[in-house]
Motif scaffolding. Structure first.
Motif, PDB file in Angstrom:
ATOM      1  N   GLY A 126       0.805  -1.208   0.000  1.00  0.00           N
ATOM      2  CA  GLY A 126       0.000   0.000   0.000  1.00  0.00           C
ATOM      3  C   GLY A 126       0.840   1.261   0.000  1.00  0.00           C
ATOM      4  O   GLY A 126       2.075   1.218   0.106  1.00  0.00           O
ATOM      5  N   PRO A 127       0.180   2.424  -0.089  1.00  0.00           N
ATOM      6  CA  PRO A 127       0.888   3.702  -0.045  1.00  0.00           C
ATOM      7  C   PRO A 127       1.735   3.822   1.223  1.00  0.00           C
ATOM      8  O   PRO A 127       1.313   3.424   2.309  1.00  0.00           O
ATOM      9  CB  PRO A 127      -0.241   4.736  -0.046  1.00  0.00           C
ATOM     10  N   GLY A 128       2.939   4.342   1.064  1.00  0.00           N
ATOM     11  CA  GLY A 128       3.836   4.527   2.195  1.00  0.00           C
ATOM     12  C   GLY A 128       4.653   3.295   2.534  1.00  0.00           C
ATOM     13  O   GLY A 128       5.585   3.384   3.337  1.00  0.00           O
ATOM     14  N   ARG A 164       5.083   4.729  -2.575  1.00  0.00           N
ATOM     15  CA  ARG A 164       4.183   5.688  -3.201  1.00  0.00           C
ATOM     16  C   ARG A 164       3.636   6.638  -2.137  1.00  0.00           C
ATOM     17  O   ARG A 164       3.219   6.199  -1.065  1.00  0.00           O
ATOM     18  CB  ARG A 164       3.032   4.954  -3.904  1.00  0.00           C
ATOM     19  N   THR A 165       3.659   7.928  -2.420  1.00  0.00           N
ATOM     20  CA  THR A 165       3.152   8.923  -1.476  1.00  0.00           C
ATOM     21  C   THR A 165       1.625   9.030  -1.601  1.00  0.00           C
ATOM     22  O   THR A 165       1.043   8.528  -2.566  1.00  0.00           O
ATOM     23  CB  THR A 165       3.773  10.300  -1.754  1.00  0.00           C
ATOM     24  N   PRO A 166       0.983   9.721  -0.655  1.00  0.00           N
ATOM     25  CA  PRO A 166      -0.478   9.912  -0.775  1.00  0.00           C
ATOM     26  C   PRO A 166      -0.884  10.606  -2.067  1.00  0.00           C
ATOM     27  O   PRO A 166      -1.998  10.399  -2.564  1.00  0.00           O
ATOM     28  CB  PRO A 166      -0.814  10.766   0.451  1.00  0.00           C
ATOM     29  N   GLU A 167       0.013  11.426  -2.618  1.00  0.00           N
ATOM     30  CA  GLU A 167      -0.309  12.115  -3.889  1.00  0.00           C
ATOM     31  C   GLU A 167      -0.116  11.208  -5.100  1.00  0.00           C
ATOM     32  O   GLU A 167      -0.431  11.603  -6.227  1.00  0.00           O
ATOM     33  CB  GLU A 167       0.587  13.346  -4.068  1.00  0.00           C
ATOM     34  N   GLY A 168       0.433  10.009  -4.883  1.00  0.00           N
ATOM     35  CA  GLY A 168       0.670   9.092  -5.985  1.00  0.00           C
ATOM     36  C   GLY A 168       2.068   9.171  -6.563  1.00  0.00           C
ATOM     37  O   GLY A 168       2.376   8.503  -7.545  1.00  0.00           O
TER      38      GLY A 168
END
Length: 550
Positions: free
Chosen positions: A382-384, A424-428
Protein backbone atom coordinates in the motif's frame (compact mmCIF):
# COMPACT_ATOMS: atom_id res chain seq x y z
CA UNK A 1 26.36 -11.51 -40.35
CA UNK A 2 22.88 -10.43 -39.27
CA UNK A 3 21.51 -10.77 -35.77
CA UNK A 4 18.54 -13.18 -35.92
CA UNK A 5 19.09 -14.11 -32.27
CA UNK A 6 17.72 -10.73 -31.16
CA UNK A 7 14.17 -11.71 -30.32
CA UNK A 8 12.28 -8.73 -28.90
CA UNK A 9 9.52 -9.35 -26.41
CA UNK A 10 6.44 -7.95 -28.14
CA UNK A 11 2.82 -8.80 -27.39
CA UNK A 12 1.17 -8.40 -30.84
CA UNK A 13 -2.23 -7.55 -29.37
CA UNK A 14 -0.77 -4.96 -26.99
CA UNK A 15 1.30 -3.49 -29.84
CA UNK A 16 -1.85 -3.21 -31.94
CA UNK A 17 -3.63 -1.31 -29.15
CA UNK A 18 -0.71 1.06 -28.67
CA UNK A 19 -0.63 1.80 -32.38
CA UNK A 20 -4.39 2.32 -32.53
CA UNK A 21 -4.24 4.76 -29.60
CA UNK A 22 -1.30 6.67 -31.05
CA UNK A 23 1.07 5.70 -28.23
CA UNK A 24 3.18 4.05 -30.90
CA UNK A 25 3.24 6.30 -33.96
CA UNK A 26 4.76 3.54 -36.09
CA UNK A 27 7.44 5.78 -37.58
CA UNK A 28 11.18 5.21 -37.66
CA UNK A 29 13.86 7.80 -37.05
CA UNK A 30 14.51 7.70 -40.80
CA UNK A 31 10.86 8.53 -41.52
CA UNK A 32 11.08 11.53 -39.21
CA UNK A 33 14.41 12.76 -40.56
CA UNK A 34 13.31 12.50 -44.18
CA UNK A 35 10.10 14.43 -43.49
CA UNK A 36 12.01 17.13 -41.64
CA UNK A 37 14.57 17.46 -44.44
CA UNK A 38 11.73 17.96 -46.93
CA UNK A 39 9.60 20.30 -44.82
CA UNK A 40 12.27 22.36 -43.03
CA UNK A 41 15.60 21.74 -44.81
CA UNK A 42 17.45 24.64 -43.15
CA UNK A 43 16.34 23.78 -39.63
CA UNK A 44 19.42 23.30 -37.47
CA UNK A 45 19.05 19.97 -35.69
CA UNK A 46 22.41 19.91 -33.91
CA UNK A 47 25.35 22.10 -32.99
CA UNK A 48 28.70 21.07 -31.59
CA UNK A 49 31.82 23.17 -31.02
CA UNK A 50 30.23 26.03 -32.99
CA UNK A 51 29.42 23.88 -36.04
CA UNK A 52 25.81 23.45 -37.19
CA UNK A 53 24.08 20.52 -38.85
CA UNK A 54 20.82 21.17 -40.71
CA UNK A 55 18.06 18.67 -41.44
CA UNK A 56 18.96 18.72 -45.14
CA UNK A 57 22.66 18.15 -44.43
CA UNK A 58 21.94 15.32 -42.00
CA UNK A 59 19.80 13.54 -44.57
CA UNK A 60 22.25 14.00 -47.45
CA UNK A 61 25.39 13.06 -45.50
CA UNK A 62 23.79 10.09 -43.81
CA UNK A 63 22.72 8.93 -47.27
CA UNK A 64 26.33 8.84 -48.42
CA UNK A 65 27.19 6.81 -45.33
CA UNK A 66 24.31 4.43 -46.05
CA UNK A 67 25.68 3.90 -49.56
CA UNK A 68 29.20 3.28 -48.27
CA UNK A 69 28.02 0.80 -45.64
CA UNK A 70 25.78 -1.03 -48.10
CA UNK A 71 28.70 -1.31 -50.51
CA UNK A 72 30.69 -2.97 -47.71
CA UNK A 73 28.00 -5.59 -47.24
CA UNK A 74 25.92 -4.24 -44.38
CA UNK A 75 22.28 -5.30 -44.43
CA UNK A 76 19.28 -4.80 -42.18
CA UNK A 77 19.71 -6.58 -38.85
CA UNK A 78 23.49 -6.24 -38.71
CA UNK A 79 24.87 -4.72 -35.53
CA UNK A 80 27.07 -1.65 -35.77
CA UNK A 81 28.75 -0.09 -32.73
CA UNK A 82 30.11 3.35 -31.97
CA UNK A 83 32.18 4.62 -29.06
CA UNK A 84 32.19 8.28 -29.96
CA UNK A 85 32.00 11.34 -27.72
CA UNK A 86 29.14 13.82 -28.17
CA UNK A 87 30.18 14.71 -31.71
CA UNK A 88 28.10 15.54 -34.79
CA UNK A 89 29.44 12.43 -36.50
CA UNK A 90 27.39 10.28 -34.12
CA UNK A 91 24.22 11.91 -35.45
CA UNK A 92 25.11 10.75 -38.95
CA UNK A 93 26.11 7.24 -37.83
CA UNK A 94 22.87 6.78 -35.94
CA UNK A 95 20.71 8.14 -38.77
CA UNK A 96 22.47 6.04 -41.41
CA UNK A 97 21.93 2.95 -39.27
CA UNK A 98 18.22 3.72 -39.00
CA UNK A 99 17.92 4.16 -42.76
CA UNK A 100 19.70 0.87 -43.44
CA UNK A 101 17.84 -1.02 -40.70
CA UNK A 102 20.96 -1.70 -38.65
CA UNK A 103 20.99 -2.25 -34.89
CA UNK A 104 23.19 0.34 -33.18
CA UNK A 105 25.25 -0.46 -30.11
CA UNK A 106 26.57 2.68 -28.36
CA UNK A 107 29.55 2.04 -26.06
CA UNK A 108 30.45 4.49 -23.31
CA UNK A 109 33.79 6.23 -24.13
CA UNK A 110 35.20 5.54 -20.65
CA UNK A 111 35.06 1.77 -21.29
CA UNK A 112 38.36 0.05 -21.94
CA UNK A 113 39.57 -3.30 -23.31
CA UNK A 114 37.70 -5.58 -20.94
CA UNK A 115 34.29 -3.92 -21.31
CA UNK A 116 34.60 -3.20 -25.03
CA UNK A 117 35.65 -6.74 -25.92
CA UNK A 118 32.82 -8.25 -23.89
CA UNK A 119 30.21 -6.00 -25.51
CA UNK A 120 31.43 -6.44 -29.08
CA UNK A 121 31.67 -10.21 -28.68
CA UNK A 122 28.23 -10.48 -27.12
CA UNK A 123 26.35 -8.38 -29.67
CA UNK A 124 28.29 -9.71 -32.67
CA UNK A 125 29.02 -6.23 -33.99
CA UNK A 126 30.15 -6.28 -37.61
CA UNK A 127 31.74 -2.82 -37.42
CA UNK A 128 32.63 -0.08 -34.96
CA UNK A 129 33.34 3.66 -35.16
CA UNK A 130 35.84 4.98 -32.62
CA UNK A 131 37.73 8.25 -32.17
CA UNK A 132 41.41 7.96 -32.94
CA UNK A 133 42.09 9.61 -29.59
CA UNK A 134 39.85 11.20 -26.99
CA UNK A 135 40.92 12.67 -23.66
CA UNK A 136 44.40 11.30 -24.17
CA UNK A 137 43.31 7.70 -24.76
CA UNK A 138 43.97 5.84 -28.02
CA UNK A 139 40.62 4.17 -28.72
CA UNK A 140 41.69 3.08 -32.16
CA UNK A 141 44.74 1.22 -30.89
CA UNK A 142 42.59 -0.45 -28.25
CA UNK A 143 40.08 -1.80 -30.76
CA UNK A 144 42.79 -2.81 -33.21
CA UNK A 145 44.34 -4.87 -30.42
CA UNK A 146 41.02 -6.65 -29.87
CA UNK A 147 40.26 -7.55 -33.51
CA UNK A 148 42.03 -10.92 -33.46
CA UNK A 149 39.68 -12.06 -30.68
CA UNK A 150 36.52 -10.71 -32.37
CA UNK A 151 35.91 -12.73 -35.57
CA UNK A 152 32.57 -11.02 -36.26
CA UNK A 153 34.19 -7.56 -36.26
CA UNK A 154 35.05 -7.04 -39.93
CA UNK A 155 35.34 -3.25 -39.98
CA UNK A 156 36.93 -0.64 -37.74
CA UNK A 157 36.52 3.00 -38.71
CA UNK A 158 38.14 6.01 -37.12
CA UNK A 159 36.34 9.27 -36.39
CA UNK A 160 38.35 12.48 -36.77
CA UNK A 161 41.42 10.39 -37.41
CA UNK A 162 44.68 12.13 -38.26
CA UNK A 163 47.11 9.24 -38.61
CA UNK A 164 46.69 6.74 -41.49
CA UNK A 165 46.25 3.25 -40.06
CA UNK A 166 46.42 0.05 -42.14
CA UNK A 167 43.02 -1.60 -42.40
CA UNK A 168 41.18 1.42 -40.98
CA UNK A 169 39.11 3.92 -42.97
CA UNK A 170 38.17 7.27 -41.49
CA UNK A 171 34.52 8.28 -41.42
CA UNK A 172 35.34 11.31 -43.58
CA UNK A 173 36.26 9.00 -46.43
CA UNK A 174 32.96 7.13 -46.11
CA UNK A 175 31.10 10.44 -46.24
CA UNK A 176 32.85 11.23 -49.52
CA UNK A 177 31.86 7.87 -51.00
CA UNK A 178 30.43 7.91 -54.52
CA UNK A 179 28.79 4.50 -54.11
CA UNK A 180 25.20 4.51 -55.38
CA UNK A 181 22.47 4.72 -52.77
CA UNK A 182 20.61 1.41 -52.97
CA UNK A 183 16.86 1.08 -52.94
CA UNK A 184 16.02 0.08 -49.38
CA UNK A 185 12.85 -1.46 -47.98
CA UNK A 186 11.27 0.51 -45.16
CA UNK A 187 12.38 -0.63 -41.72
CA UNK A 188 9.70 -2.02 -39.45
CA UNK A 189 9.27 0.42 -36.52
CA UNK A 190 8.87 -2.62 -34.26
CA UNK A 191 12.34 -3.89 -35.24
CA UNK A 192 15.18 -3.68 -32.74
CA UNK A 193 17.12 -0.47 -33.38
CA UNK A 194 19.18 -0.13 -30.20
CA UNK A 195 21.15 -2.60 -28.11
CA UNK A 196 22.44 -0.86 -25.00
CA UNK A 197 24.57 -2.55 -22.38
CA UNK A 198 23.98 -1.91 -18.72
CA UNK A 199 25.80 -3.33 -15.72
CA UNK A 200 24.23 -6.44 -14.22
CA UNK A 201 24.43 -7.62 -10.64
CA UNK A 202 26.47 -10.66 -11.69
CA UNK A 203 29.12 -8.56 -13.41
CA UNK A 204 27.92 -9.65 -16.86
CA UNK A 205 26.41 -6.66 -18.66
CA UNK A 206 22.86 -7.08 -19.93
CA UNK A 207 21.93 -6.08 -23.46
CA UNK A 208 18.82 -3.88 -23.41
CA UNK A 209 16.74 -3.95 -26.60
CA UNK A 210 14.62 -1.03 -27.83
CA UNK A 211 12.67 -0.49 -31.03
CA UNK A 212 11.91 2.72 -32.92
CA UNK A 213 8.44 2.68 -31.36
CA UNK A 214 9.45 2.13 -27.74
CA UNK A 215 12.19 4.78 -27.73
CA UNK A 216 10.13 7.37 -29.57
CA UNK A 217 7.20 6.99 -27.18
CA UNK A 218 9.29 7.43 -24.07
CA UNK A 219 11.18 10.41 -25.46
CA UNK A 220 8.29 12.30 -27.01
CA UNK A 221 5.92 11.83 -24.07
CA UNK A 222 8.57 13.21 -21.74
CA UNK A 223 9.29 16.18 -24.02
CA UNK A 224 5.58 16.97 -24.11
CA UNK A 225 5.27 16.82 -20.32
CA UNK A 226 8.31 19.05 -19.87
CA UNK A 227 6.96 21.68 -22.26
CA UNK A 228 9.54 21.44 -25.04
CA UNK A 229 8.39 23.23 -28.17
CA UNK A 230 9.58 23.39 -31.79
CA UNK A 231 12.40 25.90 -32.04
CA UNK A 232 13.63 25.34 -28.47
CA UNK A 233 17.34 24.80 -27.94
CA UNK A 234 18.53 22.03 -25.63
CA UNK A 235 21.95 21.24 -24.17
CA UNK A 236 23.19 17.66 -23.99
CA UNK A 237 26.34 17.08 -21.93
CA UNK A 238 25.30 13.55 -20.89
CA UNK A 239 27.04 10.90 -23.01
CA UNK A 240 25.14 10.06 -26.18
CA UNK A 241 26.09 6.46 -25.46
CA UNK A 242 23.66 6.49 -22.49
CA UNK A 243 19.92 6.22 -23.06
CA UNK A 244 19.43 9.86 -21.97
CA UNK A 245 22.05 11.33 -24.27
CA UNK A 246 21.10 9.00 -27.10
CA UNK A 247 17.41 9.88 -27.12
CA UNK A 248 17.44 13.57 -26.21
CA UNK A 249 20.79 14.36 -27.83
CA UNK A 250 20.78 12.36 -31.06
CA UNK A 251 17.12 11.66 -31.82
CA UNK A 252 14.73 14.24 -30.36
CA UNK A 253 15.68 17.03 -32.83
CA UNK A 254 14.31 14.92 -35.71
CA UNK A 255 11.07 14.28 -33.85
CA UNK A 256 10.12 17.57 -32.26
CA UNK A 257 12.13 20.16 -34.25
CA UNK A 258 14.25 21.26 -31.33
CA UNK A 259 17.94 22.05 -31.66
CA UNK A 260 20.42 20.05 -29.59
CA UNK A 261 23.76 21.55 -28.59
CA UNK A 262 26.22 18.73 -27.85
CA UNK A 263 29.03 18.94 -25.29
CA UNK A 264 31.77 16.32 -25.50
CA UNK A 265 33.23 17.10 -22.08
CA UNK A 266 31.42 18.51 -19.07
CA UNK A 267 32.65 21.79 -17.71
CA UNK A 268 30.29 24.01 -15.74
CA UNK A 269 31.80 27.28 -16.99
CA UNK A 270 31.66 26.12 -20.61
CA UNK A 271 28.09 24.93 -20.09
CA UNK A 272 27.05 28.32 -18.72
CA UNK A 273 28.66 30.03 -21.72
CA UNK A 274 26.77 27.73 -24.11
CA UNK A 275 23.47 28.27 -22.31
CA UNK A 276 23.86 32.02 -22.68
CA UNK A 277 25.22 32.02 -26.24
CA UNK A 278 22.78 29.47 -27.64
CA UNK A 279 19.79 30.55 -25.51
CA UNK A 280 19.36 27.04 -24.15
CA UNK A 281 15.98 26.41 -22.51
CA UNK A 282 16.35 22.76 -21.47
CA UNK A 283 18.92 20.27 -20.31
CA UNK A 284 18.70 16.86 -18.66
CA UNK A 285 21.68 15.70 -16.60
CA UNK A 286 22.78 13.75 -13.56
CA UNK A 287 23.10 15.35 -10.14
CA UNK A 288 26.79 16.42 -10.31
CA UNK A 289 26.10 18.49 -13.44
CA UNK A 290 23.29 20.43 -11.77
CA UNK A 291 25.31 20.89 -8.57
CA UNK A 292 28.32 22.34 -10.37
CA UNK A 293 26.27 24.56 -12.66
CA UNK A 294 24.39 25.96 -9.66
CA UNK A 295 27.63 26.58 -7.76
CA UNK A 296 29.11 28.47 -10.72
CA UNK A 297 25.96 30.49 -11.39
CA UNK A 298 25.68 31.48 -7.75
CA UNK A 299 29.37 32.30 -7.41
CA UNK A 300 29.44 34.42 -10.57
CA UNK A 301 25.90 35.80 -10.21
CA UNK A 302 24.84 34.44 -13.60
CA UNK A 303 21.10 33.63 -13.43
CA UNK A 304 21.06 32.01 -16.92
CA UNK A 305 17.62 33.49 -17.76
CA UNK A 306 16.99 31.42 -20.89
CA UNK A 307 17.09 28.15 -18.94
CA UNK A 308 13.54 26.98 -18.35
CA UNK A 309 13.54 23.27 -17.47
CA UNK A 310 16.10 20.99 -15.81
CA UNK A 311 14.98 17.42 -15.01
CA UNK A 312 17.54 15.70 -12.81
CA UNK A 313 18.14 12.03 -12.09
CA UNK A 314 20.57 9.18 -12.56
CA UNK A 315 22.00 9.64 -9.07
CA UNK A 316 20.61 10.70 -5.70
CA UNK A 317 19.17 14.23 -5.87
CA UNK A 318 19.11 16.10 -2.52
CA UNK A 319 15.87 18.10 -2.09
CA UNK A 320 17.82 21.26 -1.28
CA UNK A 321 19.48 21.07 -4.69
CA UNK A 322 16.09 21.35 -6.38
CA UNK A 323 15.04 24.23 -4.12
CA UNK A 324 18.29 26.10 -4.92
CA UNK A 325 17.42 26.18 -8.61
CA UNK A 326 14.56 28.63 -8.00
CA UNK A 327 16.84 30.86 -5.94
CA UNK A 328 19.82 30.89 -8.32
CA UNK A 329 18.40 30.62 -11.86
CA UNK A 330 16.06 33.35 -13.02
CA UNK A 331 13.37 31.34 -14.80
CA UNK A 332 14.20 27.66 -14.36
CA UNK A 333 12.21 24.88 -12.78
CA UNK A 334 14.02 21.69 -11.74
CA UNK A 335 12.59 18.40 -10.51
CA UNK A 336 13.58 14.82 -9.87
CA UNK A 337 12.84 12.04 -12.36
CA UNK A 338 13.29 8.28 -12.16
CA UNK A 339 13.95 5.65 -14.82
CA UNK A 340 16.53 3.35 -16.38
CA UNK A 341 17.81 2.13 -19.73
CA UNK A 342 15.09 -0.51 -19.67
CA UNK A 343 12.30 1.85 -18.62
CA UNK A 344 13.27 5.41 -19.54
CA UNK A 345 11.65 8.09 -17.35
CA UNK A 346 9.01 6.10 -15.49
CA UNK A 347 8.34 9.34 -13.62
CA UNK A 348 8.48 12.69 -15.34
CA UNK A 349 8.63 15.09 -12.42
CA UNK A 350 6.37 17.79 -11.04
CA UNK A 351 6.55 20.83 -13.30
CA UNK A 352 3.66 23.10 -12.28
CA UNK A 353 3.64 26.06 -9.90
CA UNK A 354 2.67 24.95 -6.41
CA UNK A 355 4.33 21.56 -6.85
CA UNK A 356 7.77 22.63 -5.64
CA UNK A 357 7.75 20.37 -2.57
CA UNK A 358 6.79 17.31 -4.59
CA UNK A 359 9.39 18.22 -7.23
CA UNK A 360 12.13 18.25 -4.59
CA UNK A 361 11.06 15.51 -2.20
CA UNK A 362 9.74 12.85 -4.56
CA UNK A 363 10.95 11.32 -7.81
CA UNK A 364 7.85 12.45 -9.65
CA UNK A 365 4.46 11.33 -10.84
CA UNK A 366 4.01 8.29 -13.04
CA UNK A 367 3.16 9.30 -16.60
CA UNK A 368 2.48 6.81 -19.40
CA UNK A 369 3.43 3.74 -17.35
CA UNK A 370 1.48 1.45 -15.09
CA UNK A 371 3.44 0.97 -11.86
CA UNK A 372 2.98 -1.41 -8.97
CA UNK A 373 5.11 -1.90 -5.87
CA UNK A 374 5.44 -5.44 -4.57
CA UNK A 375 6.89 -7.19 -1.53
CA UNK A 376 9.34 -10.13 -1.78
CA UNK A 377 6.36 -12.49 -2.24
CA UNK A 378 5.11 -10.52 -5.22
CA UNK A 379 2.10 -9.06 -3.39
CA UNK A 380 1.33 -5.39 -3.91
CA UNK A 381 2.01 -3.05 -1.00
CA UNK A 382 0.00 0.00 0.00
CA UNK A 383 0.89 3.70 -0.04
CA UNK A 384 3.84 4.53 2.19
CA UNK A 385 5.07 0.92 2.21
CA UNK A 386 8.33 0.02 0.53
CA UNK A 387 8.26 -2.43 -2.34
CA UNK A 388 10.04 -3.29 -5.56
CA UNK A 389 9.12 -0.88 -8.35
CA UNK A 390 7.55 -2.72 -11.31
CA UNK A 391 6.43 -1.04 -14.52
CA UNK A 392 4.83 -1.68 -17.88
CA UNK A 393 3.94 0.67 -20.71
CA UNK A 394 4.62 1.71 -24.32
CA UNK A 395 8.07 3.16 -23.49
CA UNK A 396 9.33 -0.04 -21.90
CA UNK A 397 12.20 -1.96 -23.47
CA UNK A 398 11.59 -5.14 -25.48
CA UNK A 399 13.59 -7.40 -23.20
CA UNK A 400 17.25 -8.37 -23.11
CA UNK A 401 19.25 -10.05 -25.86
CA UNK A 402 19.60 -13.05 -23.55
CA UNK A 403 16.11 -14.61 -23.17
CA UNK A 404 17.05 -15.97 -19.75
CA UNK A 405 17.71 -12.45 -18.53
CA UNK A 406 14.32 -11.37 -19.88
CA UNK A 407 12.48 -14.23 -18.21
CA UNK A 408 13.94 -13.28 -14.83
CA UNK A 409 12.59 -9.72 -14.80
CA UNK A 410 9.09 -9.95 -16.32
CA UNK A 411 6.09 -11.36 -14.46
CA UNK A 412 2.97 -13.00 -15.88
CA UNK A 413 1.20 -9.62 -16.17
CA UNK A 414 4.00 -8.15 -18.28
CA UNK A 415 5.46 -5.94 -15.54
CA UNK A 416 9.20 -5.32 -15.58
CA UNK A 417 10.71 -5.81 -12.12
CA UNK A 418 13.30 -3.05 -11.89
CA UNK A 419 15.22 -4.31 -8.88
CA UNK A 420 14.72 -0.87 -7.33
CA UNK A 421 12.86 -0.21 -4.11
CA UNK A 422 10.57 2.71 -3.31
CA UNK A 423 7.20 3.76 -1.99
CA UNK A 424 4.18 5.69 -3.20
CA UNK A 425 3.15 8.92 -1.48
CA UNK A 426 -0.48 9.91 -0.78
CA UNK A 427 -0.31 12.12 -3.89
CA UNK A 428 0.67 9.09 -5.99
CA UNK A 429 4.29 10.13 -6.44
CA UNK A 430 7.09 7.57 -6.42
CA UNK A 431 10.03 7.92 -4.04
CA UNK A 432 13.06 5.77 -4.88
CA UNK A 433 14.76 4.55 -1.69
CA UNK A 434 17.33 1.95 -2.72
CA UNK A 435 18.25 -1.05 -4.80
CA UNK A 436 17.82 -4.75 -4.55
CA UNK A 437 20.57 -4.99 -7.14
CA UNK A 438 24.15 -4.84 -5.93
CA UNK A 439 25.08 -1.84 -8.08
CA UNK A 440 27.03 1.31 -7.34
CA UNK A 441 25.66 4.48 -8.92
CA UNK A 442 28.72 6.64 -9.56
CA UNK A 443 27.34 9.91 -10.89
CA UNK A 444 24.87 8.06 -13.10
CA UNK A 445 27.34 5.36 -14.17
CA UNK A 446 26.19 1.98 -12.86
CA UNK A 447 29.04 -0.21 -11.61
CA UNK A 448 28.58 -3.86 -10.77
CA UNK A 449 30.04 -4.67 -7.34
CA UNK A 450 30.36 -8.31 -8.40
CA UNK A 451 32.45 -7.39 -11.44
CA UNK A 452 34.89 -5.35 -9.36
CA UNK A 453 35.08 -8.12 -6.76
CA UNK A 454 35.97 -10.67 -9.44
CA UNK A 455 38.72 -8.39 -10.70
CA UNK A 456 40.09 -7.80 -7.20
CA UNK A 457 40.44 -11.54 -6.74
CA UNK A 458 42.99 -11.51 -9.58
CA UNK A 459 45.39 -9.73 -7.23
CA UNK A 460 47.63 -12.39 -5.65
CA UNK A 461 47.35 -10.96 -2.15
CA UNK A 462 43.54 -10.79 -2.04
CA UNK A 463 41.87 -13.74 -0.33
CA UNK A 464 38.37 -12.26 -0.23
CA UNK A 465 36.86 -9.06 -1.60
CA UNK A 466 33.57 -7.28 -0.95
CA UNK A 467 32.74 -4.09 -2.80
CA UNK A 468 30.11 -1.60 -1.63
CA UNK A 469 28.90 1.88 -2.46
CA UNK A 470 30.57 4.70 -0.55
CA UNK A 471 29.02 8.18 -0.25
CA UNK A 472 30.68 10.82 -2.41
CA UNK A 473 29.92 14.58 -2.19
CA UNK A 474 29.88 15.11 -5.95
CA UNK A 475 29.09 11.75 -7.54
CA UNK A 476 26.62 10.45 -4.98
CA UNK A 477 28.36 7.10 -4.68
CA UNK A 478 31.72 5.61 -5.53
CA UNK A 479 33.59 2.35 -4.99
CA UNK A 480 34.87 1.12 -1.64
CA UNK A 481 36.57 -2.28 -1.37
CA UNK A 482 36.83 -4.39 1.76
CA UNK A 483 39.58 -7.02 1.58
CA UNK A 484 40.76 -10.03 3.52
CA UNK A 485 44.45 -10.25 2.59
CA UNK A 486 47.14 -12.92 2.64
CA UNK A 487 49.76 -12.38 5.38
CA UNK A 488 52.44 -9.94 4.25
CA UNK A 489 50.77 -9.21 0.90
CA UNK A 490 50.87 -5.74 -0.62
CA UNK A 491 47.20 -4.85 -0.92
CA UNK A 492 47.65 -1.10 -0.86
CA UNK A 493 45.25 0.85 -3.03
CA UNK A 494 48.13 1.56 -5.42
CA UNK A 495 48.97 -2.13 -5.81
CA UNK A 496 45.35 -3.15 -6.23
CA UNK A 497 44.75 -0.38 -8.77
CA UNK A 498 47.69 -1.62 -10.84
CA UNK A 499 46.06 -5.06 -11.01
CA UNK A 500 42.79 -3.58 -12.21
CA UNK A 501 44.54 -1.32 -14.70
CA UNK A 502 46.37 -4.34 -16.14
CA UNK A 503 42.99 -5.99 -16.69
CA UNK A 504 41.98 -3.07 -18.93
CA UNK A 505 39.23 -1.79 -16.63
CA UNK A 506 37.66 1.65 -16.78
CA UNK A 507 39.19 3.94 -14.17
CA UNK A 508 35.77 4.66 -12.70
CA UNK A 509 35.56 1.08 -11.41
CA UNK A 510 38.72 1.29 -9.34
CA UNK A 511 38.21 1.57 -5.58
CA UNK A 512 38.61 5.06 -4.13
CA UNK A 513 38.88 3.62 -0.64
CA UNK A 514 40.25 0.29 0.52
CA UNK A 515 39.73 -1.29 3.94
CA UNK A 516 41.59 -4.43 5.04
CA UNK A 517 39.76 -6.55 7.64
CA UNK A 518 40.32 -9.92 9.28
CA UNK A 519 36.91 -11.23 8.25
CA UNK A 520 33.62 -10.05 6.76
CA UNK A 521 30.39 -9.90 8.74
CA UNK A 522 28.15 -12.65 7.38
CA UNK A 523 24.67 -14.07 7.72
CA UNK A 524 24.04 -17.55 9.10
CA UNK A 525 24.20 -18.85 5.53
CA UNK A 526 27.58 -17.21 4.97
CA UNK A 527 26.42 -14.28 2.82
CA UNK A 528 28.39 -11.08 3.36
CA UNK A 529 26.29 -8.49 5.19
CA UNK A 530 26.98 -5.56 2.94
CA UNK A 531 24.60 -3.33 4.85
CA UNK A 532 27.05 -3.46 7.75
CA UNK A 533 29.98 -2.68 5.43
CA UNK A 534 28.14 0.30 3.98
CA UNK A 535 27.40 1.55 7.48
CA UNK A 536 31.03 1.03 8.43
CA UNK A 537 32.41 3.06 5.55
CA UNK A 538 29.96 5.88 6.29
CA UNK A 539 31.20 5.92 9.87
CA UNK A 540 34.83 5.91 8.73
CA UNK A 541 34.17 8.86 6.42
CA UNK A 542 32.40 10.77 9.18
CA UNK A 543 35.30 10.24 11.58
CA UNK A 544 37.82 11.31 8.94
CA UNK A 545 35.92 14.49 8.05
CA UNK A 546 37.44 17.68 9.50
CA UNK A 547 35.62 18.97 12.54
CA UNK A 548 33.14 21.71 11.77
CA UNK A 549 34.24 25.17 12.75
CA UNK A 550 32.32 26.81 15.61
Amino acid sequence: MSAPRLQPRIDPEQARRWKASGAWEDLTLADRAQALAQQAPTHVTHREAGVSLTAEQAWARSGRLVAALAAQGFVAGDVIAFQTPNWLEAVLINLAAARLGLVVCPIVPIYREREVELILADCGAKGIFVPERFRGFDHLAMVQGLRARLPALRHVWSVRGETPTPGVTDLRALLESDAPLPALPRTDPDAVKLILYTSGTTGRPKAVLHSHNSLARSMRRAAQHWGLRPGDTTLMPSPITHVTGYTYGLELPFHDRVRAVLMDKWDAAAAADLIEAEQVVFTLCATPFLQELLDLAEREQRPLPSLRTFPCGGAAVPPELIHRVARVFANCRSFRVYGSSEAPVITLGYVLPGQERLAAETDGEVIDYEVKLVDPNGDEVGPGQEGEICARGPGLFLGYANPEDTAQVFDAQGYFHTGDVGYRTPEGAIVFTGRIKDLINRGGEKISAKEVEDLLHQHPGVLQAAVVAMPHPRLGETVCAYLVAAPGADVSIEAVSRTLAAAGVARQKMPEKLVVVDAFPTTASGKVKKDLLRADVRERLAQAAPAARP
